[in-house]
Motif scaffolding. Structure first.
Motif, PDB file in Angstrom:
ATOM      1  N   TRP A  19       0.824  -1.213   0.000  1.00 27.38           N
ATOM      2  CA  TRP A  19       0.000   0.000   0.000  1.00 27.38           C
ATOM      3  C   TRP A  19       0.853   1.257   0.000  1.00 27.38           C
ATOM      4  O   TRP A  19       0.423   2.309  -0.498  1.00 27.38           O
ATOM      5  N   LEU A  20       2.060   1.177   0.536  1.00 29.01           N
ATOM      6  CA  LEU A  20       2.966   2.319   0.430  1.00 29.01           C
ATOM      7  C   LEU A  20       3.372   2.544  -1.027  1.00 29.01           C
ATOM      8  O   LEU A  20       3.503   3.693  -1.475  1.00 29.01           O
ATOM      9  N   GLY A  21       3.559   1.459  -1.766  1.00 35.05           N
ATOM     10  CA  GLY A  21       3.847   1.592  -3.187  1.00 35.05           C
ATOM     11  C   GLY A  21       2.701   2.263  -3.930  1.00 35.05           C
ATOM     12  O   GLY A  21       2.912   3.139  -4.774  1.00 35.05           O
ATOM     13  N   ALA A  22       1.467   1.846  -3.595  1.00 34.71           N
ATOM     14  CA  ALA A  22       0.300   2.464  -4.220  1.00 34.71           C
ATOM     15  C   ALA A  22       0.193   3.940  -3.844  1.00 34.71           C
ATOM     16  O   ALA A  22      -0.101   4.798  -4.697  1.00 34.71           O
ATOM     17  N   LEU A  23       0.453   4.247  -2.573  1.00 27.98           N
ATOM     18  CA  LEU A  23       0.374   5.629  -2.111  1.00 27.98           C
ATOM     19  C   LEU A  23       1.414   6.496  -2.816  1.00 27.98           C
ATOM     20  O   LEU A  23       1.106   7.609  -3.262  1.00 27.98           O
ATOM     21  N   LEU A  24       2.641   6.005  -2.932  1.00 31.12           N
ATOM     22  CA  LEU A  24       3.680   6.794  -3.592  1.00 31.12           C
ATOM     23  C   LEU A  24       3.322   7.059  -5.047  1.00 31.12           C
ATOM     24  O   LEU A  24       3.538   8.176  -5.553  1.00 31.12           O
ATOM     25  N   PHE A  25       2.768   6.080  -5.718  1.00 38.72           N
ATOM     26  CA  PHE A  25       2.363   6.267  -7.119  1.00 38.72           C
ATOM     27  C   PHE A  25       1.296   7.354  -7.226  1.00 38.72           C
ATOM     28  O   PHE A  25       1.389   8.252  -8.074  1.00 38.72           O
ATOM     29  N   ILE A  26       0.288   7.286  -6.354  1.00 40.84           N
ATOM     30  CA  ILE A  26      -0.796   8.277  -6.394  1.00 40.84           C
ATOM     31  C   ILE A  26      -0.260   9.672  -6.103  1.00 40.84           C
ATOM     32  O   ILE A  26      -0.590  10.644  -6.789  1.00 40.84           O
ATOM     33  N   VAL A  27       0.588   9.772  -5.087  1.00 43.28           N
ATOM     34  CA  VAL A  27       1.138  11.077  -4.705  1.00 43.28           C
ATOM     35  C   VAL A  27       2.010  11.639  -5.832  1.00 43.28           C
ATOM     36  O   VAL A  27       1.969  12.849  -6.125  1.00 43.28           O
ATOM     37  N   ALA A  28       2.806  10.780  -6.467  1.00 47.84           N
ATOM     38  CA  ALA A  28       3.662  11.246  -7.560  1.00 47.84           C
ATOM     39  C   ALA A  28       2.829  11.775  -8.723  1.00 47.84           C
ATOM     40  O   ALA A  28       3.123  12.836  -9.289  1.00 47.84           O
TER      41      ALA A  28
END
Length: 306
Positions: free
Chosen positions: A247-256
């Protein structure tokens, strides 16, 4: 033999109603969708397309032909609120019989149901106050909170009930909560920025009085901090193989993506479509952060068997 005893845990997950996962996902998607349609109402200048509430006009529940496309857009957003309410009621009824075994799901379902009713009232107040930017901003933030609660329901639905214990280092948990605070500040300043900008929902609506250009720069600062913190958490989780990694990977993608969209809209005069995407992405980032937080802990009996 011992493995059999551990499997027969008193906190074994009870069987969920057949249609609960489908309805829970539909509720989450619809809550994200109403942010998109609410954004469309505002960004197309349709905020007063239906000038009264709860009726569209003093004489009609639905928009009249004379009201044109603005009335249709505004009424469509109101209609989706009804869909949200139906989905919330269905989810609540399905978890009612599990209210003792799955109190977590019952409470979350109740919060969503009450929240949607409250949001309908706030939506009415928004219209009756002629799109006061403070009320409009609160309306958006409340929708983001509901997206987070429906995301939490989906996350908890996949796990066992019972006592939970932290499964990450204390420092990681603290940094994750700091990340949540930075995300909240980013959204809050973004709401203020939008309330100062040109997309008021109707040409006659005043703004909140802040300097939109200055606020857009202030809004970027916590956004960059959020990106850096999320990247740091992702690296830490990858090195230690911690539970919130995916979920951190998903969050970083969304934030980027959110950063890219933010820069694009700021440099191109705030095109409505980009602003709408920015609003939706903010809610998805909040949902992903919610799931990251949930995965800081795990059912205690499940931890004992691993």
């Amino acid at each position: 033999m011992s493995h059999t005893r551990r499997s027969a845990s008193p906190h074994r997950r009870p069987a969920l109603p057949r249609f609960l996962p489908t309805l829970a996902w539909a509720s989450f998607v619809a809550n994200v969708g109403i942010i998109a349609t609410g954004g469309a109402v505002r960004l197309t200048g349709s905020g007063l397309g239906c000038p009264t509430w709860p009726l569209c006009t003093p004489e009609s529940l639905v928009p009249t032909e004379e009201m044109g496309i603005h009335g249709i857009i505004e009424f469509g957003n109101r209609t989706l609120t009804g869909v949200l309410g139906i989905l919330a009621i269905l989810v609540f009824l399905l978890v009612w019989r599990l209210r003792r075994e799955r109190r977590d799901l019952f409470v979350l379902a109740a919060v969503v149901l009450v929240g949607i009713v409250a949001q309908a009232v706030v939506g009415g107040i928004t219209v009756l106050t002629a799109l006061n930017p403070i009320i409009v901003g609160f309306h958006y933030v409340a929708s983001v909170v509901l997206v987070c609660v429906t995301a939490a329901f989906l996350g908890r639905m996949r796990e066992q009930p019972g006592p939970r214990e932290r499964v990450v280092p204390p420092g990681f948990a603290i940094l994750t909560h700091v990340n949540s605070l930075v995300l909240a500040v980013t959204v809050f300043v973004g709401v203020l920025t939008t309330g100062a900008g040109p997309h008021s929902g109707d040409a006659a609506v005043g703004r909140n009085g802040f300097d939109a250009v200055w606020l857009s720069h202030v809004h970027a600062w916590p956004g960059y901090i959020l990106t850096a913190l999320t990247l740091s958490l992702l690296i830490w989780a990858a090195i230690r193989r911690l539970r919130p990694l995916a979920w951190l990977g998903a969050l970083l993608f969304i934030v980027a993506v959110q950063v890219v969209v933010g820069i694009y809209q700021a440099r191109n005069g705030l095109p409505p479509f980009a602003v709408g995407v920015h609003m939706v992405l903010a809610s998805l980032a909040a949902a992903a952060q919610t799931l990251v937080i949930l995965r800081l802990k795990r059912n205690a009996s499940a931890t004992a068997t691993n």
